[in-house]
Design a protein around this motif. Structure first.
Motif, PDB file in Angstrom:
ATOM      1  N   GLY A  34       0.983  -1.186  -0.065  1.00  0.00           N
ATOM      2  CA  GLY A  34      -0.098  -0.162  -0.051  1.00  0.00           C
ATOM      3  C   GLY A  34       0.915   1.155  -0.132  1.00  0.00           C
ATOM      4  N   THR A  35       0.327   2.164  -0.565  1.00  0.00           N
ATOM      5  CA  THR A  35       1.158   3.674  -0.691  1.00  0.00           C
ATOM      6  C   THR A  35       0.426   4.463   0.167  1.00  0.00           C
ATOM      7  OG1 THR A  35      -0.306   4.642  -2.403  1.00  0.00           O
ATOM      8  CG2 THR A  35       1.795   2.924  -3.038  1.00  0.00           C
ATOM      9  N   GLY A  36      -0.708   4.308   0.946  1.00  0.00           N
ATOM     10  CA  GLY A  36      -1.560   5.286   1.594  1.00  0.00           C
ATOM     11  C   GLY A  36      -2.204   6.420   0.662  1.00  0.00           C
ATOM     12  N   THR A  67       9.051   6.862  -6.752  1.00  0.00           N
ATOM     13  CA  THR A  67       9.956   6.740  -5.521  1.00  0.00           C
ATOM     14  C   THR A  67       9.610   5.072  -5.011  1.00  0.00           C
ATOM     15  OG1 THR A  67      10.311   8.858  -4.833  1.00  0.00           O
ATOM     16  CG2 THR A  67      10.820   7.428  -3.148  1.00  0.00           C
ATOM     17  N   LYS A  68       8.170   5.027  -4.739  1.00  0.00           N
ATOM     18  CA  LYS A  68       8.107   3.666  -4.312  1.00  0.00           C
ATOM     19  C   LYS A  68       8.122   2.495  -5.119  1.00  0.00           C
ATOM     20  CE  LYS A  68       5.833   4.791  -0.255  1.00  0.00           C
ATOM     21  NZ  LYS A  68       6.553   4.398   0.953  1.00  0.00           N
ATOM     22  N   VAL A  69       8.048   2.607  -6.399  1.00  0.00           N
ATOM     23  CA  VAL A  69       8.231   1.678  -7.450  1.00  0.00           C
ATOM     24  C   VAL A  69       9.961   1.431  -7.598  1.00  0.00           C
ATOM     25  CG1 VAL A  69       8.027   1.102  -9.962  1.00  0.00           C
ATOM     26  CG2 VAL A  69       6.205   2.166  -8.806  1.00  0.00           C
ATOM     27  N   ALA A  70      10.410   2.313  -7.470  1.00  0.00           N
ATOM     28  CA  ALA A  70      11.982   2.285  -7.508  1.00  0.00           C
ATOM     29  C   ALA A  70      12.681   1.394  -6.523  1.00  0.00           C
ATOM     30  CB  ALA A  70      12.567   3.878  -7.520  1.00  0.00           C
ATOM     31  N   GLU A  71      11.819   1.869  -5.245  1.00  0.00           N
ATOM     32  CA  GLU A  71      12.362   0.989  -3.974  1.00  0.00           C
ATOM     33  C   GLU A  71      12.142  -0.423  -4.132  1.00  0.00           C
ATOM     34  OE1 GLU A  71      10.289   2.628  -0.534  1.00  0.00           O
ATOM     35  OE2 GLU A  71      11.492   4.617  -0.477  1.00  0.00           O
ATOM     36  N   ALA A  72      10.897  -0.679  -4.760  1.00  0.00           N
ATOM     37  CA  ALA A  72      10.391  -2.034  -4.878  1.00  0.00           C
ATOM     38  C   ALA A  72      11.368  -2.856  -5.824  1.00  0.00           C
ATOM     39  CB  ALA A  72       9.108  -2.176  -5.144  1.00  0.00           C
TER      40      ALA A  72
END
Length: 402
Positions: A34-36, A67-72
């Motif tokens: 989840g990203t919130g 940013t979230k996709v890059a972290e994953a």
């Protein structure tokens, strides 16, 4: 080979918005982080996996998603280069473990959700409680690993003994902390393994509260009151209108309009749960309305003028103004009670309790549920139990009257 994509999940929230998540797929199995972030479906660009430019915060949310996709992706590549095979669940777990999640960051997300849902009074209340929690901690950050049973027990003691808060107020603080923790779990930000609530941990039990309403004699004093100031009489009128309509809440009374009444019935939508309500207009209420109809400006549809000049479409301004007006009404009602010899604590809220006190067990519970606008009959039964004493009184007399 594992893939990572931003997706719009199809589980809609009560506000009609959908959650944006990061989906990790490996060996035809998917897991979601989840990203919130929640948006309406029309704002999601399925082809480009991003928020459409027509959304007011498109740039901010899209940068956040990148940013979230890059972290994953980074974790997926690390897993692919690892000689030990990792399932999609293991990759997701590593993502969560390697990120220190701050409780107050999730708390800000909870507050944002309240504001988006236009729950402004609840927002203000819970913002104050979170500030009190920070004051207790003496810091502005708290990892979920630190949020454990001993810390919550200390916080309970602090509120009860240092701040002299009531047990019911302490429960409200704990419910807020639990709500934020559950939000973090639902958004896949923390694992349930360290959950500090439940059996053998911190159990939240709502203490029974005593609901006291006025009796018939006391209400007749209000109805026949004289020698009151104009402000005091107006406060009494607002209180009586609330009582006459089965205890409708002060926020709804203040927003009553002349156009809400036709065919001798009140038709309005409750602010608390948006339920549509229709009730007969009692003769006693008509008598009060006549006074205000005579002095009502032609361009003002509001029955009472407390919200005149406030943009009724601006829910935040209405909420703030309603809180201020309610405090003033309660102050006037307290002075009225002293003048009339009413020894109970007078406030707008006990108009509802007074209706329950007088109705007692005289009205079928299903009809009371309709009058109170409760969603569940269980809520009505529990509420009305505060005012039904006849069976217990008769049982007591049976034993001692010999």
């Amino acid at each position: 080979m594992a893939t990572v994509k931003a997706v719009l999940r199809k589980k809609r929230n009560p506000e009609g918005q959908y959650p944006i998540a990061v989906r990790i797929t490996k060996d035809r199995k998917s897991s979601y982080l989840g990203t919130g972030q929640y948006i309406e479906e029309k704002y999601w660009d399925e082809k480009n996996r991003c928020v459409r430019k027509s959304h007011p915060n498109a740039n901010i949310i899209n940068n956040f998603l990148l940013t979230k996709v890059a972290e994953a992706n980074k974790k997926v590549l690390e897993a692919e280069n690892n000689s030990d095979y990792q399932t999609v669940k293991m990759i997701k777990k590593n993502l969560r473990q390697n990120k220190k999640v701050d409780f107050f960051v999730v708390a800000d997300l909870h507050l944002k959700n309240l504001k988006d849902r236009e729950k402004h009074h609840q927002y203000d209340t819970e913002l104050g409680r979170l500030k009190k929690f920070k004051s207790f901690l003496r810091k502005n950050e708290l990892s979920f690993n630190e949020l454990n049973v001993p810390l919550l027990r200390k916080f309970e003691t602090y509120l009860l003994h240092n701040k002299k808060r009531s047990p019911r107020t302490v429960v409200n603080y704990l419910i807020l902390i639990r709500t934020i923790y559950n939000l973090a779990i639902s958004e896949s930000l923390v694992d349930r393994g360290r959950y500090p609530f439940g059996k053998g941990k911190v159990q939240i039990r709502i203490p029974e509260s005593q609901k006291i309403g006025l009796n018939r004699k006391e209400i007749k004093k209000l109805e026949s009151s004289t020698d009151l100031t104009e402000a005091q009489q107006k406060a009494v009128d607002v209180w009586l209108i609330s009582f006459y309509f089965a205890g409708i809440r002060v926020g709804d009374v203040l927003k009553l309009k002349w156009s809400d009444f036709y065919d001798n019935r009140l038709r309005y939508r409750m602010n608390k749960n948006s339920k549509l309500v229709t009730l007969k207009t009692p003769d006693k209420a008509i008598s009060i309305f006549k006074k205000y109809r005579q002095n009502s400006p032609l361009n003002n549809d509001l029955i009472f003028d407390y919200l005149t000049g406030t943009d009724l479409n601006d829910t935040q301004k209405v909420s703030i103004r309603t809180q201020t007006v309610t405090r003033n009404l309660n102050r006037h009602l307290k002075k009225v009670a002293a003048k009339l010899g009413i020894n109970k604590k007078m406030s707008m809220h006990i108009a509802r309790h007074s209706f329950g006190n007088i109705s007692g067990d005289k009205i079928p519970i299903q009809m009371l549920q309709k009058l109170y606008r409760h969603s569940s009959v269980t809520t009505t039964i529990n509420y009305q139990a505060n005012f039904i004493h006849k069976d217990a009184d008769d049982a007591l007399d049976t034993v001692i009257n010999f």
